[in-house]
Design a protein around this motif. Structure first.
Motif, mmCIF file in Angstrom:
data_model
loop_
_atom_site.group_PDB
_atom_site.id
_atom_site.type_symbol
_atom_site.label_atom_id
_atom_site.label_comp_id
_atom_site.label_asym_id
_atom_site.label_seq_id
_atom_site.Cartn_x
_atom_site.Cartn_y
_atom_site.Cartn_z
ATOM 1 N N GLU A 76 39.488 55.972 17.149
ATOM 2 C CA GLU A 76 40.135 55.084 16.166
ATOM 3 C C GLU A 76 40.869 56.064 14.932
ATOM 4 O OE1 GLU A 76 39.099 51.932 12.723
ATOM 5 O OE2 GLU A 76 37.966 51.542 14.782
ATOM 6 N N ILE A 77 39.929 56.923 14.278
ATOM 7 C CA ILE A 77 40.310 57.823 13.146
ATOM 8 C C ILE A 77 41.394 58.694 13.581
ATOM 9 C CG2 ILE A 77 39.331 59.919 11.737
ATOM 10 C CD1 ILE A 77 37.039 57.828 11.162
ATOM 11 N N MET A 78 41.200 59.444 14.888
ATOM 12 C CA MET A 78 42.418 60.186 15.486
ATOM 13 C C MET A 78 43.650 59.564 15.392
ATOM 14 S SD MET A 78 40.895 63.058 15.369
ATOM 15 C CE MET A 78 41.738 64.535 16.288
ATOM 16 N N LYS A 79 43.561 58.285 15.501
ATOM 17 C CA LYS A 79 45.121 57.658 15.494
ATOM 18 C C LYS A 79 45.408 57.485 14.229
ATOM 19 C CE LYS A 79 44.331 54.994 19.863
ATOM 20 N NZ LYS A 79 43.934 53.771 20.398
ATOM 21 N N SER A 80 44.553 57.169 13.069
ATOM 22 C CA SER A 80 45.015 56.862 11.880
ATOM 23 C C SER A 80 45.127 57.888 10.621
ATOM 24 C CB SER A 80 44.017 56.064 11.241
ATOM 25 O OG SER A 80 42.833 56.586 10.889
ATOM 26 N N LEU A 81 44.416 59.207 11.214
ATOM 27 C CA LEU A 81 44.321 60.325 10.258
ATOM 28 C C LEU A 81 45.719 61.014 10.040
ATOM 29 C CD1 LEU A 81 42.212 61.663 8.372
ATOM 30 C CD2 LEU A 81 41.901 63.170 10.408
ATOM 31 N N PRO A 82 46.548 61.283 11.142
ATOM 32 C CA PRO A 82 47.613 62.081 11.076
ATOM 33 C C PRO A 82 48.665 61.646 10.115
ATOM 34 C CG PRO A 82 47.179 61.863 13.232
ATOM 35 C CD PRO A 82 46.169 61.017 12.819
ATOM 36 N N GLU A 83 48.892 60.254 9.756
ATOM 37 C CA GLU A 83 49.647 59.947 8.697
ATOM 38 C C GLU A 83 49.405 60.412 7.214
ATOM 39 O OE1 GLU A 83 48.036 55.097 7.802
ATOM 40 O OE2 GLU A 83 49.325 55.530 9.538
ATOM 41 N N MET A 84 48.239 60.697 6.967
ATOM 42 C CA MET A 84 47.639 60.967 5.876
ATOM 43 C C MET A 84 47.679 62.761 5.668
ATOM 44 S SD MET A 84 44.437 58.659 5.074
ATOM 45 C CE MET A 84 43.672 58.627 6.540
ATOM 46 N N LEU A 85 48.183 63.354 6.604
ATOM 47 C CA LEU A 85 47.883 64.932 6.919
ATOM 48 C C LEU A 85 49.341 65.537 6.685
ATOM 49 C CD1 LEU A 85 45.480 65.315 9.681
ATOM 50 C CD2 LEU A 85 44.943 65.013 7.078
#
Length: 108
Positions: A76-85
């Motif tokens: 779940e986090i690996m899907k959402s994290l990239p938009e913040m990086l």
């Protein structure tokens, strides 16, 4: 005996997203530490650039780390994290040449 595995991950938040990234990464700590194969799982933030985070992890072996990456909370986090990086996560996999700290082995 299997080699212990270390992972050092560099995570680069977009400017203005560092608090959200920090909260997201902090949410992983206790869940990850509770996994049987985890020796230690530590989050760091750069003193010079608050958008730079480093995860320092030690695992009993590669299969434990692979299992960790397949956990639902990690997926779940690996899907959402990239938009913040501002850049892809840099992951460095290292074979541990020293023995883990005895205290870390008994705390898990």
């Amino acid at each position: 005996m299997k080699k212990k595995l270390s992972l050092v991950a560099f995570i680069y938040a977009k400017p203005g997203y560092q608090d959200e990234v920090a909260t997201t990464l902090k949410s992983l700590i206790e869940l990850s530490r509770s996994e049987a194969g985890c020796i230690n799982y530590d989050l760091h933030q750069s003193s010079d650039d608050p958008t730079v985070f480093v995860m320092y992890e030690n695992w009993h072996d590669r299969s434990d780390l692979d299992h960790h990456f397949n956990m639902p909370y990690m997926q779940e986090i690996m899907k959402s994290l990239p938009e913040m990086l501002r850049a892809p996560v840099e992951m460095h996999y290292l074979d541990m040449l020293s023995h883990p700290n005895r205290q870390q082995l008994t705390e898990g």
